[in-house]
Design an enzyme around this catalytic site. Structure first.
Site, PDB file in Angstrom:
ATOM      1  N   VAL A 290       0.884  -1.279   0.129  1.00 28.69           N
ATOM      2  CA  VAL A 290       0.166  -0.125  -0.016  1.00 28.69           C
ATOM      3  C   VAL A 290       0.997   1.291  -0.113  1.00 28.69           C
ATOM      4  O   VAL A 290       1.619   1.505   0.733  1.00 28.69           O
ATOM      5  CB  VAL A 290      -0.822   0.017   1.182  1.00 28.69           C
ATOM      6  CG1 VAL A 290      -1.576   1.174   1.172  1.00 28.69           C
ATOM      7  CG2 VAL A 290      -1.930  -1.045   1.397  1.00 28.69           C
ATOM      8  N   ASN A 493      20.449  -5.596 -14.017  1.00 26.27           N
ATOM      9  CA  ASN A 493      21.249  -6.658 -15.028  1.00 26.27           C
ATOM     10  C   ASN A 493      22.018  -5.942 -16.273  1.00 26.27           C
ATOM     11  O   ASN A 493      22.620  -4.991 -15.923  1.00 26.27           O
ATOM     12  CB  ASN A 493      20.254  -7.726 -15.612  1.00 26.27           C
ATOM     13  CG  ASN A 493      19.621  -8.588 -14.156  1.00 26.27           C
ATOM     14  OD1 ASN A 493      20.407  -8.771 -13.175  1.00 26.27           O
ATOM     15  ND2 ASN A 493      18.460  -8.922 -14.516  1.00 26.27           N
ATOM     16  N   GLY A 544       9.777   2.500   1.315  1.00 26.15           N
ATOM     17  CA  GLY A 544       9.374   3.201   2.513  1.00 26.15           C
ATOM     18  C   GLY A 544      10.381   4.401   3.165  1.00 26.15           C
ATOM     19  O   GLY A 544      11.419   4.371   2.594  1.00 26.15           O
TER      20      GLY A 544
END
Length: 600
Positions: A290, A493, A544
């Protein structure tokens, strides 16, 4: 007399030039011509002459194995250049390793993947220190196109070498089997992905349901490919350093053919607030992340502060569920949802996720959204006006291939068509959700088209799993993804800076939005932020507001905002949705611009 006068004058001249008056007189003359101090004058002269000196060239590239933010091995690439005949360390970058291991993977799968990762990093270090170090020596770090071209050719040769080795191994295996006169191996009886087992006797089966498309084979990652992306990014940073400009400005110049943009728009942050992990051995549930998106009218600094306030209140509510007020019924305002009955609070895990956010469990999606509403309401904010939500569904981790359906909750299954209807109800009930990431598998292209036509004018429908392999994204100037509002790009990569520049140009030309995403295994390198700003990404997805490797990037974004605002180059962004259903709509016409937040 005349000869004596000449001798006297010569004697005076000798004393004059032998004494200390010469530098004093020279300084007086220089001060008259150039009103600068000697130090400033010599500095100006050095700067002038430096224009005619040889441009810096790469003299050495060093690769080494280091640890990322979760303690896993990854690659660091360091660039040295010859500057004015002296070897000088210019910069270094640390690559983020993209993990494709689902969170519900078996321990033996995780162990095998970790061994493969370690081998890949060791190979990448070898490539950088040997082949790439020799190949790129004496090139100018500002010549990104030439560097990336050589890196691409080197990688292609490595892929061909790998294929040739595999072909030889297969031939040797076939010869050995023929020598031993072994019977041919029969195909495995296991049910392949995408095919359903026959219905068991005594159980009802739905004849109306269509079979789902099988899962696409994952693109193999060549061991050592991290060296290509790491070297390309390190060269870009070196080019910016020797040009004495920020990396984001260097990227913007590369994208625009060395034409400097008058204004730059900062990407809006998608800040992960909750990581919704599985609470048992079952699959992940419908919501994996979320995220909060601050409104465009706030500065980035104000938006981050608002997100922090919500995070503190969410932490308080989840740690003290008994003190949380019950959700209020709908009052007609946008963002308010009806309370369909009492909901128990999500289970809270007292630790920070590797994404730098809180972890929690839940019984259904409504639980999370109602708690979010309560947290915002407690601090005087309203979802859908003062802050918006984005949800990462990670639908590719929910599919039960035996049943041919998505398991959105334990024991609750929905077909792809039913998923489209479910998302429609969800957005209607909770209109403050303005982005759904991976609501469906990339293989369900028909349902992607349906959901875009149904919800495209109300929220962003973003593909992330489909954009994992950047080299496969563009085919003949088209984007090889399902119909969607945009994609999440990750620098991992063998991705090169030139690839991102070309790809974002195609995406923006086709009305797609670009989101630069942070891989799960992050490093403290903040180059991703400069890439997002220079490429003109609409959003940036960094995780976050905890853990050093995450916060470092948010701090870099704040520093860029401050710099652009100071120089007067900062342009306000806009959030606009595409009405896919209106096929006659002109390409430059967008719809449903979000309203500004209410002023305090």
């Amino acid at each position: 007399m005349e000869a004596g006068g000449r001798r006297a004058r010569r004697r005076e001249a000798a004393e004059y030039y032998r004494g200390q008056r010469v530098p004093e007189r020279m300084e007086e003359a220089l001060n008259a011509l150039f009103p600068l101090s000697p130090g400033d004058l010599y500095g100006e002269l050095a700067n002038y002459l430096s224009k005619y000196s040889k441009a810096p060239v790469i003299c050495k590239i060093v690769g080494r194995k280091v640890l990322d933010g979760v303690g896993q091995p990854t690659l660091e690439v360091e660039i040295y250049c010859t500057v004015k005949n002296y070897e000088k360390r210019i910069c270094s970058t640390v690559m983020s390793f993209h993990s494709q291991i689902p969170e519900n993977a078996l321990p033996e799968t995780i162990e095998a993947a970790e061994k493969e990762r370690n081998d890949s990093v060791n190979t990448a270090v070898e490539w950088v220190n040997e082949s790439l170090n020799t190949m790129l020596r004496d090139l100018e770090p500002t010549d990104q196109c030439e560097v990336d071209k050589m890196l691409g050719e080197y990688f292609t040769n490595k892929v061909e070498e790998k294929k040739e080795i595999q072909r030889q191994e297969e031939e040797e295996e076939e010869e050995a089997e023929a020598t031993l006169a072994l019977p041919p191996r029969s195909p495995s009886p296991a049910t392949p992905p995408g095919k359903k087992k026959s219905a068991k006797s005594g159980k009802k089966s739905s004849v109306a349901e269509r079979p789902i498309p099988p899962a696409e084979t994952a693109e193999p990652v060549l061991s050592g490919s991290l060296a290509i992306g790491g070297t390309s990014l390190a060269i870009a940073r070196a080019g910016a350093t020797v040009s004495h400009i920020p990396l984001y400005s260097h990227i913007a110049l590369l994208k625009r053919g060395q034409e400097s943009p008058e204004e730059i728009t900062l990407p809006l942050p998608m800040v992960t607030l909750l990581n919704c992990e599985k609470m048992s051995s079952s699959k992940l549930k419908l919501v994996k992340e979320v995220m909060l998106i601050p409104p465009v009218q706030l500065s980035l600094k104000q938006g981050i502060e608002r997100v922090l306030d919500i995070q503190k209140e969410m932490t308080r509510l989840l740690e003290s569920p008994g003190k949380m007020p019950g959700p209020q019924p709908a009052d007609g305002k946008k963002g308010k949802a009806q309370n369909s009955g009492k909901k128990s609070l999500p289970q809270f895990l007292k630790r920070i996720s590797h994404l730098g956010c809180l972890t929690t469990g839940y019984d259904d999606v409504e639980q999370l959204l109602l708690v979010m509403q309560a947290a915002c309401s407690n601090i005087g904010l309203e979802l859908g006006t003062d802050v918006y939500l984005a949800i990462n569904c990670a639908a590719h981790e929910l599919m039960d291939y035996d049943k041919g359906k998505y398991e959105i909750l334990t024991g609750t299954f929905k077909s792809p068509d039913e998923m489209v209807a479910m998302y429609g109800e969800l957005i209607d009930k909770f209109p403050f959700i303005i982005a759904l990431i991976d609501p469906l598998r990339k293989e369900d292209r028909e349902q992607w088209s349906n959901i875009c036509c149904a919800l495209g004018s109300k929220c962003y429908l973003i593909a992330e799993d489909a954009a994992t392999c950047i080299s496969k994204l563009k085919i003949d100037q088209n984007i090889n993804t399902p119909m969607c509002s945009g994609v999440v790009l990750k620098y991992v990569n063998q991705t090169k800076v030139s690839d991102l520049i070309e790809l974002t140009g195609i995406l923006h030309g086709q009305r797609h939005i670009t989101i630069l995403g942070s891989p799960d295994g992050e490093s403290s390198d903040d180059s991703l932020v400069d890439l997002a700003v220079g490429l003109g990404a609409r959003f940036i997805k960094l995780g976050g507001l905890s853990r050093g490797e995450r916060v470092t990037k948010y701090n870099r974004l704040l520093a860029i905002e401050e710099e652009l605002a100071k120089n007067g180059n900062l342009r306000e962004t806009k959030l606009e949705f595409v009405a896919f259903a209106e096929e006659t709509q002109p390409e430059n016409q967008l719809s449903d611009e979000l309203p500004p937040p209410e002023q305090d």
